[in-house]
Design an enzyme around this catalytic site. Structure first.
Site, PDB file in Angstrom:
ATOM      1  N   ASP A   1       2.764  -6.107  -2.983  1.00  0.00           N
ATOM      2  CA  ASP A   1       2.662  -5.677  -1.486  1.00  0.00           C
ATOM      3  C   ASP A   1       3.813  -5.327  -0.982  1.00  0.00           C
ATOM      4  OD1 ASP A   1       0.295  -7.077  -2.558  1.00  0.00           O
ATOM      5  OD2 ASP A   1       0.210  -8.386  -0.575  1.00  0.00           O
TER       6      ASP A   1
ATOM      7  N   TRP B   1       4.152 -10.823 -12.212  1.00  0.00           N
ATOM      8  CA  TRP B   1       3.868 -11.250 -10.976  1.00  0.00           C
ATOM      9  C   TRP B   1       4.711 -12.868 -11.121  1.00  0.00           C
ATOM     10  CZ3 TRP B   1       1.622 -15.775  -8.680  1.00  0.00           C
ATOM     11  CH2 TRP B   1       1.377 -15.592  -7.230  1.00  0.00           C
TER      12      TRP B   1
ATOM     13  N   PHE C   1       4.737 -15.529   0.475  1.00  0.00           N
ATOM     14  CA  PHE C   1       3.508 -14.315   0.292  1.00  0.00           C
ATOM     15  C   PHE C   1       3.858 -13.305   1.319  1.00  0.00           C
ATOM     16  CE2 PHE C   1       0.093 -15.677  -2.516  1.00  0.00           C
ATOM     17  CZ  PHE C   1       0.612 -16.113  -3.582  1.00  0.00           C
ATOM     18  N   SER C   2       2.951 -12.556   1.467  1.00  0.00           N
ATOM     19  CA  SER C   2       3.082 -11.326   2.350  1.00  0.00           C
ATOM     20  C   SER C   2       3.281 -11.482   3.893  1.00  0.00           C
ATOM     21  CB  SER C   2       1.823 -10.132   2.097  1.00  0.00           C
ATOM     22  OG  SER C   2       1.917  -9.644   0.770  1.00  0.00           O
TER      23      SER C   2
ATOM     24  N   GLU D   1      -7.519  -9.134   2.916  1.00  0.00           N
ATOM     25  CA  GLU D   1      -6.101  -9.223   2.747  1.00  0.00           C
ATOM     26  C   GLU D   1      -5.326  -8.460   3.697  1.00  0.00           C
ATOM     27  OE1 GLU D   1      -5.373 -11.277  -1.440  1.00  0.00           O
ATOM     28  OE2 GLU D   1      -5.445  -9.376  -1.517  1.00  0.00           O
TER      29      GLU D   1
ATOM     30  N   TRP E   1      -4.444  -4.119  -9.583  1.00  0.00           N
ATOM     31  CA  TRP E   1      -4.158  -5.325 -10.252  1.00  0.00           C
ATOM     32  C   TRP E   1      -4.650  -5.252 -11.753  1.00  0.00           C
ATOM     33  CZ3 TRP E   1      -0.750  -8.750  -8.859  1.00  0.00           C
ATOM     34  CH2 TRP E   1      -0.752  -8.875  -7.644  1.00  0.00           C
TER      35      TRP E   1
END
Ligand code: FRU
Length: 504
Positions: free
Chosen positions: A29, A53, A94-95, A238, A322
């Protein structure tokens, strides 16, 4: 596997010329998109130690003009378990978002912390974040919101009082897992922050709203939007965010696992928006249906920014899905971001338009007009793998435009239009290495079709009619596959104009 030197990675054949990609290793992201200190900043989910990842860092690139991006040092990294500090993000950052407050650039991100099996500081990824099956970590992870700040926009320090948003006491409403991707904005002197979330039994996903008077003390306000209970709107929303055009609010979300509907939603996850009204007093968003931002294969986890001087909104997304293979992993890097797109609103819908700034990429131009083609045709000067193709055409005709076409075999990416149903199809079955398949979308009746296709070494982003429809894909052809072929599908094909701008 040790990664090759950056220079070798960045000169490999699929490494982009004008898109953001990691200097090496893995990217997902986009995060923290903002304007600070006279330039655009884009951060991204980054695993610098492999092409997969892994525990998430924030990579960073800057640009003055959207055309040229410069790599910057990693902005945030997980805290060191061995040193016992920054306990809240030992398992990843995380984002989140970027926001200028009192002269400093503040990043708000989601800290990851495993609490159970898998072990503290386990390098096992958080299954809830990306597992295509949607099974969640079952309470193994705690997500909280944290700050890092910078005075120069390059070097960041984690805030001493982290975390700044912990799980509220209302555990019946907010699950401790799936509480991520904060986005802050300011309205009438108060600060608001939305966070993606699922309800405690995970039967619905929701966006929760927090507010603050001083930017540091946040209180839980409300569930600002919630999905239908039948998963038809996805299992987890998300990367939320709010933009507004006057009183019309646009909620941006990236819903996981929306079931396919006709031609729509054939990727594993979606990215799009809903339009509505935001009642700040109640903290409730009343909205219409979900629309996708992109009809192609590779567009997810949209992040948005508002330029503080002009008020223009821009989005950038992860140009990947993904479930896709990433052939560039063999070269030491994985995945990239889309070009920025400017958000505009017309007739209750959001258009995503290539910003004017990108015209500065144009170096040479080939122009043709009033063409009448009876057979597949290549046009003089209309050829390339890093450039922009602009075509104007009457929508009553069937046609196909093949991009990244090879000389001696049938390597090509096919983009076709069928006028009876008004359907475009993007077909990457013969596009080279990488994922295959077709994505289709129907357009509204119109008098002219304008196609703008942005080509980079391993990507194609096609905008129809000023960003009304966009279709995006990664492609992995040979670098010599750079022809463009115009193909009549029923009788003579009349094309009003073709322009090709090389960016090289
Ligand atoms: C979206 C996402 C975010 C999360 C990040 C982890 O692709 O799952 O929700 O913050 O990726 O890398």
């Amino acid at each position: 596997m040790a990664l090759p030197p950056d220079e070798q990675i960045q000169s490999s054949k699929w490494y982009p010329k004008y898109h953001v990609a990691p200097p090496h290793g893995w990217l997902n992201d986009p995060n923290g998109f903002c304007w600070y200190n006279g330039q655009y900043h884009i951060f991204y989910q980054h695993h610098p130690y492999s092409v997969d990842w892994g525990p998430m860092h924030w990579g960073h690139s800057t640009s003055k003009d959207f055309c040229k991006w410069e790599h910057q040092p990693i902005a945030i990294a997980p805290g060191a378990f061995s040193e016992g500090h920054e306990w809240y993000d030992w398992d990843g950052c995380f984002s989140g978002c970027g926001f200028e407050f009192e002269g400093k650039l503040w990043l708000m991100y989601t800290s990851q912390r495993f609490n159970g099996a898998g072990g503290v500081n386990s390098s096992a990824p958080n299954p809830s974040a990306y597992n295509p099956s949607g099974s969640s970590g079952g309470g193994l992870v705690t997500e909280r919101q944290c700050y890092a700040y910078s005075e120069d926009g390059i070097h960041f320090t984690k805030y001493e009082k982290n975390p700044v948003i912990d799980i509220p006491n209302d555990h019946l409403v907010i699950a401790n897992i799936d509480f991520r991707d904060p986005k802050i904005w300011e309205h009438n002197g108060r600060y608001y922050c939305v966070i993606g979330n699922r309800i405690h039994d995970r039967s619905r996903t929701q966006i929760v709203l927090f507010e603050s008077d001083n930017f540091f003390d946040w209180t839980y306000k409300s569930i600002v939007a919630i999905s239908k209970p039948d998963y038809s709107e996805g299992t987890m929303w998300e990367c939320p965010g709010f933009a507004h055009f006057g009183d019309d609010y646009v909620m941006i979300i990236s819903p996981q696992h929306v079931p396919p509907q006709g031609r729509l939603f054939h990727n594993i996850h979606q990215a799009g928006y809903m339009v509505g009204k935001l009642d700040y007093a109640q903290g409730v968003f009343t909205h219409g249906e979900f629309f996708t931002f992109d009809y192609g294969f590779d567009f997810y986890a949209t992040t948005m920014m508002k330029h503080p001087d002009t008020g223009r909104y821009f989005i950038i997304a992860w140009m990947a899905a993904w479930q896709s293979p990433f052939p560039e992993q063999a070269d030491g890097w994985a995945t990239m971001l889309t070009i920025p797109r400017e958000l505009k609103m017309r007739d209750g819908k959001v258009l995503t338009v290539p910003p004017e700034e990108l015209k500065a990429l144009r170096k040479t131009q080939a122009h043709h007009e009033n063409l009448k083609l009876d057979k597949p045709t290549k046009l003089e000067g209309v050829k390339g793998s890093v450039g922009e193709l602009v075509v104007n055409i009457d929508p009553k005709q069937a046609f196909e435009i093949d991009l990244r076409v090879g000389e001696s075999d049938n390597e090509k990416t096919m983009f076709s239009y069928e006028p009876n149903e008004r359907v475009f199809a993007l077909n990457r079955d013969f596009a080279g290495a990488g994922g295959k398949g077709v994505r289709e979308f129907e357009i509204e009746p119109c008098d002219n079709i304008e196609i703008r296709a942005f080509l980079d070494t391993s990507s194609i982003e096609i905008f129809i009619n000023d960003g009304q429809y966009v279709t995006t894909t990664r492609v992995y052809p040979r670098d010599t596959s750079d022809d463009i072929v115009f193909i009549p599908k029923a009788g003579t094909l009349e094309i009003k104009s073709v322009d090709y701008y090389s960016f090289e």
